[in-house]
Motif scaffolding. Structure first.
Motif, PDB file in Angstrom:
ATOM      1  N   ILE A  61       0.812  -1.218   0.000  1.00  0.00           N
ATOM      2  CA  ILE A  61       0.000   0.000   0.000  1.00  0.00           C
ATOM      3  C   ILE A  61       0.846   1.270   0.000  1.00  0.00           C
ATOM      4  O   ILE A  61       0.353   2.349  -0.308  1.00  0.00           O
ATOM      5  N   HIS A  62       2.147   1.135   0.363  1.00  0.00           N
ATOM      6  CA  HIS A  62       3.019   2.299   0.496  1.00  0.00           C
ATOM      7  C   HIS A  62       4.458   1.805   0.482  1.00  0.00           C
ATOM      8  O   HIS A  62       4.717   0.644   0.796  1.00  0.00           O
ATOM      9  N   SER A  63       5.363   2.653   0.134  1.00  0.00           N
ATOM     10  CA  SER A  63       6.781   2.275   0.140  1.00  0.00           C
ATOM     11  C   SER A  63       7.247   1.979   1.557  1.00  0.00           C
ATOM     12  O   SER A  63       6.719   2.531   2.515  1.00  0.00           O
ATOM     13  N   GLY A  64       8.229   1.111   1.654  1.00  0.00           N
ATOM     14  CA  GLY A  64       8.778   0.793   2.968  1.00  0.00           C
ATOM     15  C   GLY A  64       9.692  -0.410   2.894  1.00  0.00           C
ATOM     16  O   GLY A  64      10.120  -0.823   1.821  1.00  0.00           O
ATOM     17  N   ARG A  65       9.958  -0.987   4.049  1.00  0.00           N
ATOM     18  CA  ARG A  65      10.889  -2.101   4.145  1.00  0.00           C
ATOM     19  C   ARG A  65      10.214  -3.286   4.827  1.00  0.00           C
ATOM     20  O   ARG A  65       9.515  -3.118   5.830  1.00  0.00           O
ATOM     21  N   VAL A  66      10.409  -4.462   4.276  1.00  0.00           N
ATOM     22  CA  VAL A  66       9.872  -5.676   4.881  1.00  0.00           C
ATOM     23  C   VAL A  66      10.677  -5.964   6.151  1.00  0.00           C
ATOM     24  O   VAL A  66      11.901  -6.075   6.100  1.00  0.00           O
ATOM     25  N   VAL A  67       9.984  -6.049   7.283  1.00  0.00           N
ATOM     26  CA  VAL A  67      10.661  -6.319   8.551  1.00  0.00           C
ATOM     27  C   VAL A  67      10.355  -7.710   9.085  1.00  0.00           C
ATOM     28  O   VAL A  67      11.041  -8.196   9.984  1.00  0.00           O
ATOM     29  N   PHE A  68       9.326  -8.365   8.528  1.00  0.00           N
ATOM     30  CA  PHE A  68       8.993  -9.738   8.923  1.00  0.00           C
ATOM     31  C   PHE A  68       8.354 -10.423   7.735  1.00  0.00           C
ATOM     32  O   PHE A  68       7.484  -9.851   7.079  1.00  0.00           O
ATOM     33  N   ALA A  69       8.777 -11.641   7.455  1.00  0.00           N
ATOM     34  CA  ALA A  69       8.204 -12.427   6.362  1.00  0.00           C
ATOM     35  C   ALA A  69       8.354 -13.904   6.725  1.00  0.00           C
ATOM     36  O   ALA A  69       9.358 -14.532   6.425  1.00  0.00           O
ATOM     37  N   ASP A  70       7.346 -14.443   7.397  1.00  0.00           N
ATOM     38  CA  ASP A  70       7.422 -15.816   7.888  1.00  0.00           C
ATOM     39  C   ASP A  70       6.035 -16.225   8.386  1.00  0.00           C
ATOM     40  O   ASP A  70       5.096 -15.435   8.349  1.00  0.00           O
ATOM     41  N   TRP A  71       5.938 -17.443   8.906  1.00  0.00           N
ATOM     42  CA  TRP A  71       4.693 -17.921   9.490  1.00  0.00           C
ATOM     43  C   TRP A  71       4.600 -17.442  10.929  1.00  0.00           C
ATOM     44  O   TRP A  71       5.601 -17.431  11.648  1.00  0.00           O
ATOM     45  N   LEU A  72       3.395 -17.006  11.346  1.00  0.00           N
ATOM     46  CA  LEU A  72       3.180 -16.580  12.727  1.00  0.00           C
ATOM     47  C   LEU A  72       1.807 -17.080  13.168  1.00  0.00           C
ATOM     48  O   LEU A  72       0.814 -16.871  12.460  1.00  0.00           O
ATOM     49  N   ARG A  73       1.768 -17.734  14.319  1.00  0.00           N
ATOM     50  CA  ARG A  73       0.518 -18.289  14.829  1.00  0.00           C
ATOM     51  C   ARG A  73      -0.591 -17.235  14.841  1.00  0.00           C
ATOM     52  O   ARG A  73      -0.377 -16.112  15.292  1.00  0.00           O
ATOM     53  N   GLY A  74      -1.744 -17.622  14.324  1.00  0.00           N
ATOM     54  CA  GLY A  74      -2.890 -16.723  14.281  1.00  0.00           C
ATOM     55  C   GLY A  74      -2.965 -15.902  13.006  1.00  0.00           C
ATOM     56  O   GLY A  74      -4.038 -15.449  12.625  1.00  0.00           O
ATOM     57  N   TYR A  75      -1.828 -15.692  12.351  1.00  0.00           N
ATOM     58  CA  TYR A  75      -1.782 -14.892  11.128  1.00  0.00           C
ATOM     59  C   TYR A  75      -1.441 -15.744   9.903  1.00  0.00           C
ATOM     60  O   TYR A  75      -1.573 -15.290   8.785  1.00  0.00           O
ATOM     61  N   GLY A  76      -0.930 -16.943  10.133  1.00  0.00           N
ATOM     62  CA  GLY A  76      -0.474 -17.777   9.024  1.00  0.00           C
ATOM     63  C   GLY A  76       0.792 -17.200   8.434  1.00  0.00           C
ATOM     64  O   GLY A  76       1.634 -16.658   9.145  1.00  0.00           O
ATOM     65  N   VAL A  77       0.915 -17.305   7.118  1.00  0.00           N
ATOM     66  CA  VAL A  77       2.082 -16.739   6.430  1.00  0.00           C
ATOM     67  C   VAL A  77       1.880 -15.223   6.401  1.00  0.00           C
ATOM     68  O   VAL A  77       0.929 -14.720   5.816  1.00  0.00           O
ATOM     69  N   LEU A  78       2.782 -14.502   7.075  1.00  0.00           N
ATOM     70  CA  LEU A  78       2.612 -13.071   7.345  1.00  0.00           C
ATOM     71  C   LEU A  78       3.784 -12.256   6.816  1.00  0.00           C
ATOM     72  O   LEU A  78       4.934 -12.678   6.917  1.00  0.00           O
ATOM     73  N   LEU A  79       3.475 -11.101   6.264  1.00  0.00           N
ATOM     74  CA  LEU A  79       4.499 -10.136   5.855  1.00  0.00           C
ATOM     75  C   LEU A  79       4.170  -8.814   6.542  1.00  0.00           C
ATOM     76  O   LEU A  79       3.012  -8.380   6.543  1.00  0.00           O
ATOM     77  N   ILE A  80       5.184  -8.206   7.161  1.00  0.00           N
ATOM     78  CA  ILE A  80       5.006  -6.905   7.819  1.00  0.00           C
ATOM     79  C   ILE A  80       5.959  -5.911   7.177  1.00  0.00           C
ATOM     80  O   ILE A  80       7.141  -6.189   7.012  1.00  0.00           O
ATOM     81  N   MET A  81       5.417  -4.746   6.817  1.00  0.00           N
ATOM     82  CA  MET A  81       6.229  -3.663   6.251  1.00  0.00           C
ATOM     83  C   MET A  81       6.293  -2.497   7.216  1.00  0.00           C
ATOM     84  O   MET A  81       5.292  -2.132   7.828  1.00  0.00           O
ATOM     85  N   ASP A  82       7.476  -1.899   7.318  1.00  0.00           N
ATOM     86  CA  ASP A  82       7.691  -0.692   8.109  1.00  0.00           C
ATOM     87  C   ASP A  82       7.710   0.478   7.137  1.00  0.00           C
ATOM     88  O   ASP A  82       8.505   0.493   6.195  1.00  0.00           O
ATOM     89  N   HIS A  83       6.822   1.446   7.364  1.00  0.00           N
ATOM     90  CA  HIS A  83       6.717   2.608   6.468  1.00  0.00           C
ATOM     91  C   HIS A  83       7.368   3.855   7.062  1.00  0.00           C
ATOM     92  O   HIS A  83       7.263   4.934   6.501  1.00  0.00           O
ATOM     93  N   GLY A  84       8.034   3.716   8.194  1.00  0.00           N
ATOM     94  CA  GLY A  84       8.692   4.850   8.831  1.00  0.00           C
ATOM     95  C   GLY A  84       7.786   5.599   9.784  1.00  0.00           C
ATOM     96  O   GLY A  84       6.556   5.485   9.732  1.00  0.00           O
ATOM     97  N   ASN A  85       8.365   6.348  10.684  1.00  0.00           N
ATOM     98  CA  ASN A  85       7.650   7.183  11.659  1.00  0.00           C
ATOM     99  C   ASN A  85       6.612   6.410  12.463  1.00  0.00           C
ATOM    100  O   ASN A  85       5.575   6.952  12.818  1.00  0.00           O
ATOM    101  N   GLY A  86       6.884   5.133  12.734  1.00  0.00           N
ATOM    102  CA  GLY A  86       5.999   4.341  13.572  1.00  0.00           C
ATOM    103  C   GLY A  86       4.842   3.668  12.862  1.00  0.00           C
ATOM    104  O   GLY A  86       4.003   3.039  13.509  1.00  0.00           O
ATOM    105  N   TYR A  87       4.757   3.756  11.533  1.00  0.00           N
ATOM    106  CA  TYR A  87       3.660   3.146  10.786  1.00  0.00           C
ATOM    107  C   TYR A  87       4.083   1.823  10.171  1.00  0.00           C
ATOM    108  O   TYR A  87       5.167   1.717   9.582  1.00  0.00           O
ATOM    109  N   MET A  88       3.206   0.814  10.303  1.00  0.00           N
ATOM    110  CA  MET A  88       3.455  -0.509   9.724  1.00  0.00           C
ATOM    111  C   MET A  88       2.172  -1.023   9.094  1.00  0.00           C
ATOM    112  O   MET A  88       1.072  -0.659   9.521  1.00  0.00           O
ATOM    113  N   SER A  89       2.334  -1.878   8.085  1.00  0.00           N
ATOM    114  CA  SER A  89       1.186  -2.595   7.526  1.00  0.00           C
ATOM    115  C   SER A  89       1.480  -4.081   7.609  1.00  0.00           C
ATOM    116  O   SER A  89       2.614  -4.513   7.440  1.00  0.00           O
ATOM    117  N   LEU A  90       0.436  -4.863   7.919  1.00  0.00           N
ATOM    118  CA  LEU A  90       0.553  -6.310   8.084  1.00  0.00           C
ATOM    119  C   LEU A  90      -0.352  -6.992   7.070  1.00  0.00           C
ATOM    120  O   LEU A  90      -1.503  -6.570   6.877  1.00  0.00           O
TER     121      LEU A  90
END
Length: 147
Positions: A63-92
């Motif tokens: 949804i926005h530029s940023g850096r992938v900070v997590f890309a793996d399986w996580l209980r409850g989320y399944g295969v999950l990717l988390i992006m850091d968009h800076g200034n405290g904003y993240m998308s999961l």
């Protein structure tokens, strides 16, 4: 041993995430099956994000530029990717079938990052989508633009 890479500047095509409220593109085309805050399990939990129904294997876009900070399986989320968009904003992006990017990758808005799936014990395919500000879940619908 992997070392963390720090103090790398954000891509130059990025506007601050905060200025994008109500203007972000949808991560995938589909119907909203569960909205932010809806009850999840016997009235005890509330959803921190939304579920968008989509065909298995459909591409999910950043949804926005940023850096992938997590890309793996996580209980409850399944295969999950988390992006850091800076200034405290993240998308999961959860319940994915597969990931197209890995932790450490820099991503531009609109790039494909994963494919929709049913991971994490889901009976139907789709995308679990969440936006956080300084760790606090935000209602994604107020951040996304009209379709």
């Amino acid at each position: 041993v992997r070392e963390a890479i720090v103090n790398i500047p954000m891509p130059k095509d990025t506007r601050p995430f905060k200025s994008m409220r109500g203007k972000l593109p949808w991560p995938i085309k589909g119907r909203v099956a569960y909205a932010f805050g809806s009850e999840q399990i016997r009235g005890k939990l509330r959803r921190n994000g939304m579920v968008i129904r989509a065909n298995e294997g459909s591409e999910i876009k950043a949804i926005h530029s940023g850096r992938v900070v997590f890309a793996d399986w996580l209980r409850g989320y399944g295969v999950l990717l988390i992006m850091d968009h800076g200034n405290g904003y993240m998308s999961l992006y959860g319940h994915n079938q597969s990931l197209l990017r890995e932790a450490g990758d820099w991503i531009h808005a609109g790039e494909s990052i994963a494919t929709a799936g049913r991971s994490g014990g889901q009976s139907r395919s789709g995308l679990y989508f969440e936006i956080r500000e300084k760790g606090a879940p935000q209602d994604p619908i107020v951040w996304l633009g009209r379709r």
